[in-house]
Design a protein around this motif. Structure first.
Motif, short mmCIF file in Angstrom:
data_model
loop_
_atom_site.label_atom_id
_atom_site.label_comp_id
_atom_site.label_asym_id
_atom_site.label_seq_id
_atom_site.Cartn_x
_atom_site.Cartn_y
_atom_site.Cartn_z
N UNK A 1 0.89 -1.16 0.00
CA UNK A 1 0.00 0.00 0.00
C UNK A 1 0.93 1.21 0.00
N UNK A 2 1.06 1.87 -1.13
CA UNK A 2 2.04 2.95 -1.26
C UNK A 2 1.47 4.29 -0.79
N UNK A 3 0.17 4.41 -0.75
CA UNK A 3 -0.54 5.58 -0.26
C UNK A 3 -2.00 5.16 -0.14
N UNK A 4 -2.83 5.93 0.58
CA UNK A 4 -4.24 5.55 0.64
C UNK A 4 -4.83 5.32 -0.74
N UNK A 5 -5.47 4.17 -0.91
CA UNK A 5 -6.16 3.77 -2.14
C UNK A 5 -5.20 3.46 -3.29
N UNK A 6 -3.92 3.26 -3.01
CA UNK A 6 -2.96 2.98 -4.06
C UNK A 6 -2.18 1.71 -3.72
N UNK A 7 -2.27 0.73 -4.62
CA UNK A 7 -1.61 -0.56 -4.44
C UNK A 7 -0.57 -0.76 -5.54
N UNK A 8 0.59 -1.23 -5.15
CA UNK A 8 1.61 -1.63 -6.11
C UNK A 8 2.07 -3.04 -5.80
N UNK A 9 2.35 -3.81 -6.84
CA UNK A 9 2.97 -5.12 -6.68
C UNK A 9 4.41 -4.98 -7.14
N UNK A 10 5.32 -5.13 -6.21
CA UNK A 10 6.73 -4.91 -6.49
C UNK A 10 7.46 -6.24 -6.59
N UNK A 11 8.38 -6.30 -7.55
CA UNK A 11 9.22 -7.48 -7.71
C UNK A 11 10.55 -7.25 -7.02
N UNK A 12 10.94 -8.23 -6.24
CA UNK A 12 12.19 -8.18 -5.50
C UNK A 12 12.88 -9.53 -5.62
N UNK A 13 14.17 -9.60 -5.38
CA UNK A 13 14.83 -10.91 -5.39
C UNK A 13 14.21 -11.82 -4.31
N UNK A 14 14.11 -13.09 -4.63
CA UNK A 14 13.61 -14.05 -3.64
C UNK A 14 14.62 -14.14 -2.50
N UNK A 15 14.18 -13.97 -1.26
CA UNK A 15 15.13 -14.01 -0.14
C UNK A 15 15.68 -15.41 0.08
N UNK A 16 16.86 -15.48 0.63
CA UNK A 16 17.48 -16.77 0.97
C UNK A 16 17.37 -16.99 2.47
N UNK A 17 16.99 -18.17 2.89
CA UNK A 17 16.85 -18.41 4.33
C UNK A 17 18.21 -18.42 5.02
N UNK A 18 18.28 -17.79 6.17
CA UNK A 18 19.46 -17.89 7.02
C UNK A 18 19.48 -19.26 7.68
N UNK A 19 20.48 -19.52 8.49
CA UNK A 19 20.66 -20.86 9.05
C UNK A 19 19.46 -21.35 9.83
N UNK A 20 18.78 -20.46 10.54
CA UNK A 20 17.63 -20.84 11.37
C UNK A 20 16.29 -20.53 10.73
N UNK A 21 16.27 -20.29 9.43
CA UNK A 21 15.05 -19.89 8.74
C UNK A 21 14.65 -20.90 7.67
N UNK A 22 13.41 -20.73 7.21
CA UNK A 22 12.92 -21.46 6.04
C UNK A 22 12.40 -20.45 5.03
N UNK A 23 12.36 -20.86 3.77
CA UNK A 23 11.75 -20.07 2.70
C UNK A 23 10.39 -20.68 2.38
N UNK A 24 9.35 -19.87 2.42
CA UNK A 24 8.00 -20.33 2.11
C UNK A 24 7.56 -19.72 0.78
#
Length: 337
Positions: free
Chosen positions: A10-33
């Motif tokens: 939600x970039x401002x009231x009544x405004x939606x953006x779908x942003x592309x970002x690199x897929x994150x990598x899980x750290x040692x104690x994390x999982x990627x969903x």
């Protein structure tokens, strides 16, 4: 697997953006969903979408994924269901491919630690699991209201939370379960879900002259409209209980507390799912309440509650539908495949 993560902002009231970002990598104690589906909240989430939230408050201080102070651009949402696609070095490999639920904003991929995930029971679909937060809220309302055999119960508001609350209370041996909502689609869905009668609250003046909408033992206000609270109080009989589940945020409720209210010992109580009521907390915790919510979801005819599905790239259209045409929508889902 896609090479980019798609995240709803939600970039401002009544405004939606779908942003592309690199897929994150899980750290040692994390999982990627990798997300399969997420549910848009037509209540709380719309307050953020419409800019009706105080700028100095936290999105939700009880959830790690939503602990930031509100400012735009903002990621929000708390009902993601997906599969574990990768695990960190210190995470057991049996997490791989697990179907999981997370209180996370709308995005196609996210990393988190396993304790922040809930494994979805094998008998539930991803779409059923996406309704978990609202079902937990409905369970909380049932617990806080304590409906008893033979009581007359009224529920103002039949959005997704109201309808789930109706479905739960219809299982009690009540004398009456009356619902009130402005929209015909929701009233019809409530009757399908076990309500004994349904009314339009805009016609309350005439209806209050009839005993059908007076002398209720228990009344829920779940509409999100402060004006409905005054109507809910008017429906309660002597010693009646009014459970306020709506969050009005900065909207004020203009209440008439003279006359019948003053003499009728009507009890007004707030109910919010982030905590357990004091009368339950000695024996209940969030894990026990979530277990009940999972079991209630397994019994639910959930398909009638899901009116729209939008691919995540169409998120702006999904939010606009909920905001501008609420009479057409109950639960709107975002899909990611």
């Amino acid at each position: 697997m896609s090479t980019h993560c798609k995240s709803v902002f939600i970039v401002a009231p009544f405004q939606i953006e779908v942003r592309k970002q690199p897929i994150p990598h899980p750290a040692a104690n994390q999982v990627l969903v990798q997300t399969l589906v997420s549910a848009i909240s037509p209540g709380t989430e719309m307050l953020f979408y419409r800019g009706q939230i105080p700028p100095d408050m936290h999105a939700d201080s009880t959830l790690p994924g939503l602990s930031q102070v509100v400012s735009y651009p903002l990621q929000y949402g708390y009902a993601c269901v997906g599969r574990v696609a990768a695990v960190g070095a210190n995470v057991a490999t049996d997490w791989l491919d697990q179907l999981v639920f997370a209180f996370q904003p709308h995005q196609s991929h996210f990393v988190t630690e396993p304790p922040q995930l809930l494994k979805v029971p094998a008998n539930l679909t991803p779409e059923q699991a996406a309704l978990l937060p609202n079902m937990e809220t409905a369970v909380n309302f049932a617990m806080d209201g304590r409906p008893s055999i033979g009581e007359r119960v009224a529920i103002f508001g039949q959005g997704i939370v109201g309808l789930l609350t109706t479905s739960l209370l219809s299982q009690y041996p009540l004398a009456a379960l009356t619902v009130l909502d402005r929209y015909e689609l929701r009233r019809a869905c409530a009757v399908q879900g076990g309500a004994t009668q349904a009314f339009d609250p805009l016609n309350m003046t005439a209806q209050l002259c009839d005993r059908h909408l007076r002398d209720y033992d228990l009344v829920y206000e779940l509409s999100g409209s402060p004006a409905a609270l005054d109507q809910a109080i008017a429906c309660a009989g002597f010693g009646g209980r009014v459970i306020i589940g709506s969050w009005y945020c900065e909207k004020r409720a203009d209440l008439h507390l003279g006359g019948a209210f003053h003499r009728s010992r009507i009890q007004l109580s707030s109910s919010q799912v982030s905590t357990i009521g004091a009368e339950w907390s000695a024996r209940w915790d969030k894990a026990r309440r979530l277990d009940v919510a999972w079991r209630m979801l397994a019994q639910l005819d959930y398909q009638r509650l899901i009116t729209h599905r939008f691919h995540v790239e169409q998120a702006a259209a999904a939010y606009a539908l909920i905001d501008q045409q609420p009479q057409q929508a109950i639960q709107v889902l975002l899909t990611y495949e």
